[in-house]
Design an enzyme around this catalytic site. Structure first.
Site, short mmCIF file in Angstrom:
data_model
loop_
_atom_site.label_atom_id
_atom_site.label_comp_id
_atom_site.label_asym_id
_atom_site.label_seq_id
_atom_site.Cartn_x
_atom_site.Cartn_y
_atom_site.Cartn_z
N HIS A 262 0.68 -1.31 -0.12
CA HIS A 262 0.10 -0.05 -0.01
C HIS A 262 0.93 1.17 0.00
O HIS A 262 0.20 2.35 -0.27
CB HIS A 262 -0.90 -0.01 1.23
N ASP A 290 -0.47 -7.53 0.68
CA ASP A 290 0.03 -6.28 1.13
C ASP A 290 1.67 -6.23 0.96
O ASP A 290 2.41 -6.25 2.08
CB ASP A 290 -0.35 -5.65 2.41
N GLY A 369 3.24 5.69 8.91
CA GLY A 369 4.83 5.83 8.40
C GLY A 369 5.77 4.67 8.77
O GLY A 369 6.83 4.54 8.28
N SER A 371 4.68 1.55 8.21
CA SER A 371 4.32 0.73 7.10
C SER A 371 5.40 0.52 6.51
O SER A 371 6.35 0.94 6.15
CB SER A 371 3.21 1.43 6.28
N SER A 386 2.07 -4.22 7.84
CA SER A 386 0.72 -3.79 7.03
C SER A 386 0.01 -2.85 7.76
O SER A 386 -0.04 -1.57 7.13
CB SER A 386 0.11 -5.04 6.84
#
Length: 539
Positions: A262, A290, A369, A371, A386
Site C-alpha cells: 500500500h 500487502d 509511517g 508501514s 501492514s
C-alpha cells in the site's frame, strides 16, 4: 523510559599459533635502503588457547618486534586478501605481518622528519618494503637505519596538503571540472581527475597555485554517495508519502528492499531517508496481499540489518518462521523500535481499500509511517508492517505480511549475514498457502485445484508455481471462465519441468492446467489467489 531494545551477538576468539614461511622478495628498488632480498622480520606468534578450543582453530594473534601487538585479522580477511589481491595464503599472512611491522616505522619517521616529511608507502606484493620520502637528502641515513628505503622529493607532504586545500576552495563544485582530487605521495603531486582536463588546467593556471605540484589526469570516474538500506529507515514515495524500508533483498545482482504494497504502486519512484534518489517500485500488491519490492540505484547498498532505534543494528541471519507466542520486534521510521508477541497467523483484515488475507497478528504497536518496516524475531526476518489499530502511547495491535510470500512471489533472495544465497528457483514452490501434489504420464494433463476451479472475489494477483520431475517438460496454464468457455489468460511454457505464473486479474472463476509435454513423474503445484481459495465443484 525507552521501550526500545537492542539485540547483540558475541563471540569468543581462540588464539592459536601460526606458522609463517618467508615470502619471496619482490621489491622495486629506489634510492638507498635495503636490497630486494631483504628478509621478513620474524614475528613472535602467541600460542595461547581458549580452554576447550581444538588445536588449530581460531584466529592468530601476532606480536611484532618492539612489543607492539597486531590486531588479529577478522574471520574471512585472509581469504578476501587472497581473492582480491591475487595472493597465496602465505603471502596474505606475510603482508599482514609486514604491515604490522612497518606502519609504526612510518609513523615514527613522520614525527622525526617533521616539515621535511614527504610521505610514506608500502611497496611489493607482500608489503615488505617501506619507502619514506623527504625533501632533504641529509635524511637518507636515518631513513635507511630505520629499515626503510629513502626517496628525495621536491615537495613536502604538508605543502602538498596545502595545495590541495587551495584547489578544493578554488575549483567549482562541478563534476565536469573535477570529479576527484587527492594527494599522491608516490607521485609527489596533487592529482586532479577530470573528464575535461583542458578546462580544469585553465582554471588552475588562473588561480595562482603552484602548478608544479599539480597534475591533471583525464578520467571518467564519477563517484556517487553510498548509503545502506537498513530495515526501519524512512523512504519517500513520489517525494510526498513516507513509509519504512523492510528487509534488504537481491534479485540476481540487483539490490533492493521489500516493503508494504500500500506504500506505492509499480513504477513509483522513491527517495531515501536523506531525500536523495533511491529506486523504483518493481511490483506491488494491495489489497488481497500487502507487499512490494523496490529496486535501488547504485548509491544504495543492501545490508543484512534492521535499525534498533538506538543507533545500533540488529543482524538478519535468515527467515525461519517464529511460532505463536514468540517475541517479535518491529522497526519503523515513525516510532523506531517496539516489541511484543506473535498472537495469531492467517488473519484476514478488511481495510477501507479492501481485504488483505493471511497476515500475522501481533501485540506490537505501530503508527502511520511505520508501514513496510521489518518484523524480526531475534535475528530471523518475519515480515513487513501492514496496518493495525491503536498507537505506541496506549498500545495497539499490528499485522504484518509474512516475508516468505514476498520472496517467493518476486523470486527474491533475502540479504543475510550468512551471505548472498541465490534467488529462489521456480521449482521450489514454498511459501504458497495452498499446495497440491500429483503425478502425470507423458502427454496427459490435469486441472487444479483438485480437478475443479476456484472463485476470486476481488481483483488482484494470482500466483501459480509448478515443480515438476527432473528431466521432464511440464507446462502450466491459468484459465478464466468467460461466459461459455475457459480461456487461457496466462501461461509458463519453458523447456524444463518447473514453471511460474503471476497474473493480475479481475474477479471471476479460475483454474490451472498442468500439462506433460514430455516425460512423466510426480509434481507439486503451489497456488495463491487475491482472496483465500474458494474451491467450486464442476468443470
Amino acid at each position: 523510559m525507552s521501550r526500545r531494545h537492542a539485540v547483540t551477538a558475541g563471540c569468543v576468539l581462540a588464539i592459536t599459533a601460526l606458522t609463517l614461511a618467508a615470502a619471496p622478495a619482490d621489491a622495486d628498488l629506489r634510492t638507498g635502503g635495503p636490497g630486494a632480498a631483504e628478509p621478513l622480520v620474524p614475528a613472535v606468534l602467541s600460542a595461547t588457547k581458549t580452554p576447550g578450543t581444538p588445536s588449530g582453530a581460531g584466529t592468530p594473534g601476532v606480536t611484532v618486534p618492539g612489543g607492539a601487538r597486531a590486531v588479529a585479522p577478522p574471520p574471512g580477511m585472509l581469504e578476501a586478501l587472497q581473492r582480491d589481491l591475487g595472493l597465496t595464503r602465505a603471502e596474505a599472512e606475510a603482508r599482514l605481518l609486514n604491515e604490522a611491522r612497518l606502519i609504526p616505522v612510518a609513523e615514527q619517521m613522520s614525527r622525526r622528519l617533521g616539515v621535511r616529511f614527504g610521505g610514506a608507502w608500502l611497496r611489493a606484493k607482500t608489503a615488505h618494503t617501506l619507502v619514506v620520502a623527504s625533501t632533504a637528502a641529509a635524511d637518507i641515513p636515518q631513513i635507511v637505519a630505520a629499515g626503510a628505503q629513502a626517496e628525495v622529493v621536491a615537495t613536502s607532504l604538508a605543502e602538498l596538503s596545502a595545495v590541495k586545500a587551495k584547489l578544493d576552495a578554488t575549483l567549482p563544485p562541478q563534476p565536469l571540472v573535477s570529479s576527484v582530487r587527492y594527494v599522491d605521495v608516490k607521485r609527489n603531486k596533487v592529482v586532479v581527475l577530470a573528464p575535461r582536463p583542458d578546462q580544469t588546467e585553465n582554471i588552475i593556471e588562473s588561480s595562482g597555485l603552484d602548478q608544479a605540484a599539480v597534475i591533471v589526469l583525464p578520467s571518467t570516474e564519477a563517484p556517487l554517495p553510498l548509503y545502506d538500506l537498513l530495515g526501519g529507515n524512512a523512504y519517500y514515495i513520489n517525494t510526498v508519502n513516507r513509509c519504512s524500508v523492510g528487509f534488504s533483498v537481491l534479485k540476481g545482482t540487483q539490490q533492493g528492499f521489500v516493503t508494504a504494497g500500500h506504500c506505492g504502486r509499480q513504477g513509483a519512484p522513491t527517495l531515501g531517508f536523506n531525500r536523495l534518489a533511491q529506486g523504483i517500485f518493481q511490483g506491488s500488491v494491495f489489497p488481497g496481499s500487502d507487499y512490494a519490492w523496490v529496486a535501488t540505484n547504485a548509491a544504495w547498498t543492501a545490508v543484512p540489518g534492521v535499525d534498533n532505534g538506538e543507533g545500533g543494528t540488529v543482524p538478519v541471519a535468515g527467515a525461519r518462521v517464529a511460532i505463536e507466542g514468540a517475541s517479535v520486534c518491529r522497526s519503523g521510521s515513525t516510532t523506531d523500535w517496539y516489541c511484543g508477541l506473535i498472537q495469531q497467523r492467517d488473519a484476514s483484515v478488511t481495510y477501507p481499500q479492501g481485504a488483505v488475507f493471511q497476515l500475522t497478528r501481533t501485540s506490537v504497536c505501530a503508527e502511520p509511517g511505520d508501514s513496510g518496516g521489518p518484523f524480526i524475531a531475534i535475528d530471523q526476518a518475519q515480515g513487513v508492517t501492514s496496518g493495525g489499530s491503536g498507537d505506541c502511547a496506549v498500545g495497539g495491535v499490528t499485522y504484518f505480511q509474512p516475508v516468505g510470500e514476498i520472496l517467493t512471489a518476486y523470486g527474491l533472495a533475502l540479504r543475510t549475514t550468512a551471505g548472498n544465497p541465490p534467488p529462489p528457483t521456480t521449482g521450489t514452490c514454498t511459501g504458497y498457502p495452498t499446495t497440491y501434489t500429483g503425478a502425470l504420464a507423458a502427454g496427459r494433463s490435469v486441472y487444479h485445484p483438485r480437478s475443479v476451479y476456484y472463485r476470486a472475489g476481488i481483483p488482484g494477483n494470482h500466483f501459480g508455481c509448478l515443480d515438476g520431475p527432473a528431466g521432464a517438460d511440464f507446462d502450466l496454464y491459468l484459465q478464466k471462465w468467460s461466459r461459455s468457455a475457459w480461456r487461457v489468460v496466462a501461461s509458463s511454457r519453458s523447456a524444463g519441468p518447473d514453471e511460474k505464473i503471476t497474473y493480475n486479474g479481475t474477479p471471476g472463476f479460475y483454474r490451472y492446467r498442468v500439462v506433460s509435454v514430455a516425460g512423466s513423474g510426480a509434481y507439486t503445484i503451489g497456488l495463491r489467489a487475491p482472496s483465500p481459495l474458494s474451491v467450486r465443484s464442476g468443470s
